[in-house]
Design an enzyme around this catalytic site. Sequence first.
Site, short mmCIF file in Angstrom:
data_model
loop_
_atom_site.label_atom_id
_atom_site.label_comp_id
_atom_site.label_asym_id
_atom_site.label_seq_id
_atom_site.Cartn_x
_atom_site.Cartn_y
_atom_site.Cartn_z
NE ARG A 1 -2.25 -0.95 3.67
CZ ARG A 1 -1.83 0.00 4.49
NH1 ARG A 1 -2.06 1.28 4.21
NH2 ARG A 1 -1.18 -0.29 5.59
CE1 TYR B 1 0.60 -5.91 -1.79
CE2 TYR B 1 -0.66 -4.10 -0.87
CZ TYR B 1 0.01 -5.29 -0.70
OH TYR B 1 0.09 -5.85 0.54
CE LYS C 1 -5.86 -3.52 5.32
NZ LYS C 1 -6.09 -4.01 6.70
CG HIS D 1 -6.78 -2.76 11.04
ND1 HIS D 1 -5.50 -2.26 11.08
CD2 HIS D 1 -6.75 -3.80 10.20
CE1 HIS D 1 -4.72 -2.99 10.28
NE2 HIS D 1 -5.46 -3.93 9.75
CB SER E 1 1.79 -3.85 10.14
OG SER E 1 2.67 -2.79 10.35
CB CYS F 1 1.53 -7.07 16.41
SG CYS F 1 2.42 -5.56 16.84
CG ASP G 1 -7.16 -7.03 7.86
OD1 ASP G 1 -6.28 -6.65 8.66
OD2 ASP G 1 -7.40 -6.43 6.80
NE ARG H 1 0.42 -8.44 2.34
CZ ARG H 1 -0.18 -7.81 3.37
NH1 ARG H 1 -1.33 -8.23 3.85
NH2 ARG H 1 0.41 -6.77 3.92
O1 TSX Z 1 2.55 -13.64 15.74
C1 TSX Z 1 3.24 -13.60 16.74
N1 TSX Z 1 2.65 -13.78 17.98
C2 TSX Z 1 1.17 -13.92 18.09
C3 TSX Z 1 0.78 -15.30 17.92
C4 TSX Z 1 -0.42 -15.78 18.21
N2 TSX Z 1 4.60 -13.40 16.63
C5 TSX Z 1 5.22 -13.17 15.34
C6 TSX Z 1 5.27 -11.68 15.09
C7 TSX Z 1 5.55 -11.31 13.68
C8 TSX Z 1 4.30 -11.30 12.84
C9 TSX Z 1 5.37 -13.40 17.77
N3 TSX Z 1 6.69 -13.22 17.92
C10 TSX Z 1 4.80 -13.60 19.01
C11 TSX Z 1 3.39 -13.81 19.14
O2 TSX Z 1 2.87 -14.00 20.24
N4 TSX Z 1 5.79 -13.51 19.94
C12 TSX Z 1 6.93 -13.28 19.26
C13 TSX Z 1 8.28 -13.14 19.88
C14 TSX Z 1 8.92 -14.50 19.91
C15 TSX Z 1 9.60 -14.95 18.81
C16 TSX Z 1 10.18 -16.22 18.82
C17 TSX Z 1 10.06 -17.03 19.93
C18 TSX Z 1 9.37 -16.57 21.04
C19 TSX Z 1 8.78 -15.30 21.02
N5 TSX Z 1 10.68 -18.28 19.87
C20 TSX Z 1 10.94 -19.15 20.86
O3 TSX Z 1 10.65 -18.88 21.98
C21 TSX Z 1 11.54 -20.43 20.49
MN MN Z 2 -4.79 -5.18 8.08
#
Ligand code: TSX
Ligand code: MN
Length: 562
Positions: free
Chosen positions: A46, A174, A183, A203, A225, A227, A252, A342
């Site tokens: 976007r 896109y 959106k 959102h 984004s 998270c 979403d 995507r």
């Molecule tokens: O999506 C994530 N979540 C929500 C899941 C339901 N991610 C990925 C974020 C990028 C899109 C996360 N990353 C989450 C999380 O709760 N937590 C983390 C941080 C993290 C990354 C790797 C590990 C642990 C925490 N790995 C190990 O502990 C092996």
């Molecule tokens: Mn979104």
Amino acid sequence: MWCDGSDAENQRLIDQMLADGTLSKLDARVAPGSYLHRSHPSDVARTEHLTFICSRERDDAGPTNNWMSPKDGKAKVAPLFESAMKGRTMYVVPYVMGPLGSPFSKVGVEVTDSRYVVANMRIMTRMGKPALDQLGGGDEFVPGLHSIGDLSPDRRYILHFPEERLIWSVGSGYGGNALLGKKCFALRIASTLARKQGWMAEHMLILELTLPSGEVHYICAAFPSACGKTNLAMLVSPLEKQGYKVRTVGDDIAWLRPGPDGRLWAVNPEAGFFGVVPGTGPDTNPNAMATIGHDTIFTNVAVTPGGVPWWEGKDKNPPADLLDWQGKPWDRTGKAAHPNSRFTVAASQCPSISPRWEDAQGVPISAIIFGGRRARVAPLVFQAFDWNHGVFVAATMGSETTAAATGKVGVVRRDPMAMLPFCGYNMADYFGHWLRMGTAIAKPPAIFHVNWFRQDASGQFLWPGFGQNLRVLLWMIERIQGKGGAIETPVGFVPTPDALNLDGLELSKSAIETLLGVDRDEWVDEVPEIRAFFDRFGGHLPAEMTQSLDALAQRLSVTASA
Ligand code: TSX
Ligand code: MN
């Protein structure tokens, strides 16, 4: 060509795209019914700086949106549509946002010269004949005009005319710029409709949580984004054997309205998932992996010459002869898949899809979660004191930047309700709408803030995240039931260490303390930053927002002007 949404029509479009190179077929043994599309390399995301709200008054777009007057917007962009579709087919795409036959669904019609857009709209919305049937003899629909133009970013504009409920998009093929139901309609235009009509376009993911007792709760969550919204929506319960089940309603967007029972009810206006591919793997999101295992359109992933798709995070072993997202032999140094590559896939293919995901009445919401990515400051979870405090928490939520490309890493970006790029009107008026909605909902959902990303001094994540986030959801449900233990802090209610079920997680005592800790000095530093953020909105900011900030400052026992 008037699109009816039929399988035969879709097959014709796909055959044409295979013939002209818009799509290539993936290996039918590993990715049956799936295709790869490579977008223009300058058209991969976007483009917020080219996205405008065209209201008569600049103030109605507010300080966080780009603005043009409707007259100027049309004068500037109409010439870009001049002969833009010459030599191409113009497709008329009627679609419904929301479950078919639901009183809360809305019709849109997108005119486009992109077959890729048609194929994606067919997955992401209820498209074709059912939409015309739902429209019937009525004239209430949101028109959207789209042309890929010449794909030049210099001649690319995404314009929203909230006062006449109209969308114009030119110069991009896109997703978020071109699939106008998502959106542009379901968030930007819908948010302005919702404000007028007394509902909310947000959102947010929607998930279903079933307890061993059979009690079912629905939870909405809004995150900026990066998270993991889709991961949370498709969470696999580590306690499934004990009767704790999670199902997906949406990943979403949520359209929310007060129901006759005084609760807040939600529908997912979309029919599919348009998700980020990299990072999706068997460990992070097995439900998404199963969902995209067939009948999926991939955009900008890497692929072997034999048509096996690959992306960072799929597994640890990239194939030897991989072509990167631009089709060049991958040099193994850069990214193979584009970081914003995507998948487009029907929600009905998701193994965790809830039996109620297309319920015409929607689902009743027990809790709303906001969150962000913070290495420090924000505890794993806290509960807002009440609705208005929750609106303040949501309005001030922030996330630390991750990619070096977007500037400094670790800088806090405020993204109220994760709606900064998606609110179709003045964000301060939007806060006011949230506050007003609180008075229209007799039994409002509880509001929580989460942070899965807190780190220790050495930069290690303290919380395992992913499936284990269920344990945080269960504390929320206990709070709603009036059971969960909590201590009152200046920022909200935080679980007592024993109130969270941490069985089997092997978290150290000090890790738990840090995760649930609210450091007064760190929060004191937040106050002037929030004040500066609020100052951007000038006179439109509701008094309740500054009152909430002053109250926080009081609880932290600093002076209001600090
Ligand atoms: O999506 C994530 N979540 C929500 C899941 C339901 N991610 C990925 C974020 C990028 C899109 C996360 N990353 C989450 C999380 O709760 N937590 C983390 C941080 C993290 C990354 C790797 C590990 C642990 C925490 N790995 C190990 O502990 C092996
Ligand atoms: Mn979104």
